[in-house]
Design a protein around this motif. Structure first.
Motif, PDB file in Angstrom:
ATOM      1  N   ASN A 177      -6.005   4.854  -2.451  1.00 23.82           N
ATOM      2  CA  ASN A 177      -7.185   4.401  -3.193  1.00 23.82           C
ATOM      3  C   ASN A 177      -6.874   3.949  -4.617  1.00 23.82           C
ATOM      4  O   ASN A 177      -7.761   3.910  -5.464  1.00 23.82           O
ATOM      5  N   TYR A 178      -5.628   3.614  -4.902  1.00 24.45           N
ATOM      6  CA  TYR A 178      -5.270   3.142  -6.239  1.00 24.45           C
ATOM      7  C   TYR A 178      -5.870   1.767  -6.498  1.00 24.45           C
ATOM      8  O   TYR A 178      -6.317   1.471  -7.596  1.00 24.45           O
ATOM      9  N   PHE A 179      -5.866   0.931  -5.457  1.00 21.27           N
ATOM     10  CA  PHE A 179      -6.453  -0.407  -5.559  1.00 21.27           C
ATOM     11  C   PHE A 179      -7.709  -0.475  -4.711  1.00 21.27           C
ATOM     12  O   PHE A 179      -7.789   0.132  -3.651  1.00 21.27           O
ATOM     13  N   TYR A 183      -6.567  -5.498  -1.638  1.00 21.27           N
ATOM     14  CA  TYR A 183      -5.239  -6.110  -1.582  1.00 21.27           C
ATOM     15  C   TYR A 183      -5.404  -7.538  -1.091  1.00 21.27           C
ATOM     16  O   TYR A 183      -6.141  -7.786  -0.139  1.00 21.27           O
ATOM     17  N   HIS A 184      -4.680  -8.467  -1.733  1.00 23.11           N
ATOM     18  CA  HIS A 184      -4.751  -9.882  -1.343  1.00 23.11           C
ATOM     19  C   HIS A 184      -3.359 -10.498  -1.406  1.00 23.11           C
ATOM     20  O   HIS A 184      -2.589 -10.217  -2.325  1.00 23.11           O
ATOM     21  N   GLN A 208       0.811  -1.225   0.000  1.00 23.29           N
ATOM     22  CA  GLN A 208       0.000   0.000   0.000  1.00 23.29           C
ATOM     23  C   GLN A 208       0.839   1.267   0.000  1.00 23.29           C
ATOM     24  O   GLN A 208       0.438   2.273  -0.578  1.00 23.29           O
ATOM     25  N   ASP A 209       2.004   1.223   0.622  1.00 25.30           N
ATOM     26  CA  ASP A 209       2.815   2.429   0.736  1.00 25.30           C
ATOM     27  C   ASP A 209       3.533   2.827  -0.550  1.00 25.30           C
ATOM     28  O   ASP A 209       4.056   3.931  -0.645  1.00 25.30           O
TER      29      ASP A 209
END
Length: 172
Positions: free
Chosen positions: A140-142, A145-146, A134-135
């Protein structure tokens, strides 16, 4: 100090990256096997999505050897980040031909408003092997997350190259 290298990929780049990293951890040239396989793939006009899935499944077996999966997932040297677009769940309630018509019109609109197609039809998913990335992406790009696991890595690869109407569905 960089602890690991991030390999960010999607579509056939995901397959190429996995073949490269499988080659490294197995000390065997799987990149050439990858290229030879896709160069020799022949998709005829009368073929079905199942025909293509047979070819793609064979490719995944060639480049992602069982002996490499754990090494890739547990490596401290690299992190694989695979980007997948998912048709928004609301569209699952529409008949497939209605989906195509809707996609066609959104495609036309996207000529003038490029983000309409992405925002209206798809969710952007991020699958990763190491730490949640995420960093390194904008906020909010994705949408989700998995973690990539031994149980889902083949499905993630399949999903990364799915094309509605051309390939079989991926319902991970």
């Amino acid at each position: 100090k960089i602890k690991h290298t991030n390999f960010i990929c999607a579509s056939f780049g995901s397959y190429r990256t996995v073949s490269l990293l499988s080659s490294i951890v197995n000390e065997k040239d799987l990149v050439s096997i990858f290229y030879n396989h896709i160069i020799n793939m022949t998709y005829q006009k009368t073929d079905t999505p199942e025909t293509l899935e047979t070819m793609m499944s064979s490719l995944r077996k060639k480049i992602l050897l069982d002996s490499a999966i754990d090494k890739i997932l547990e490596s401290n040297d690299f992190n694989i980040i695979i980007i997948v677009a998912r048709l928004k769940p609301i569209y699952n309630y529409l008949h497939v031909y209605i989906q195509y018509v809707f996609m066609f019109f959104l495609g036309l609109i996207s000529i003038f408003f490029p983000m309409v197609l992405q925002d209206s039809l798809f969710d952007r998913l991020c699958f990763y092997t190491k730490n949640n990335p995420q960093d390194i992406f904008p906020n909010n790009y994705f949408d989700e997350y998995h973690k990539i696991t031994k149980d889902n890595i083949n499905d993630v690869l399949k999903a990364s190259s799915c094309i509605p109407g051309i390939t079989t569905d991926s319902n991970y």
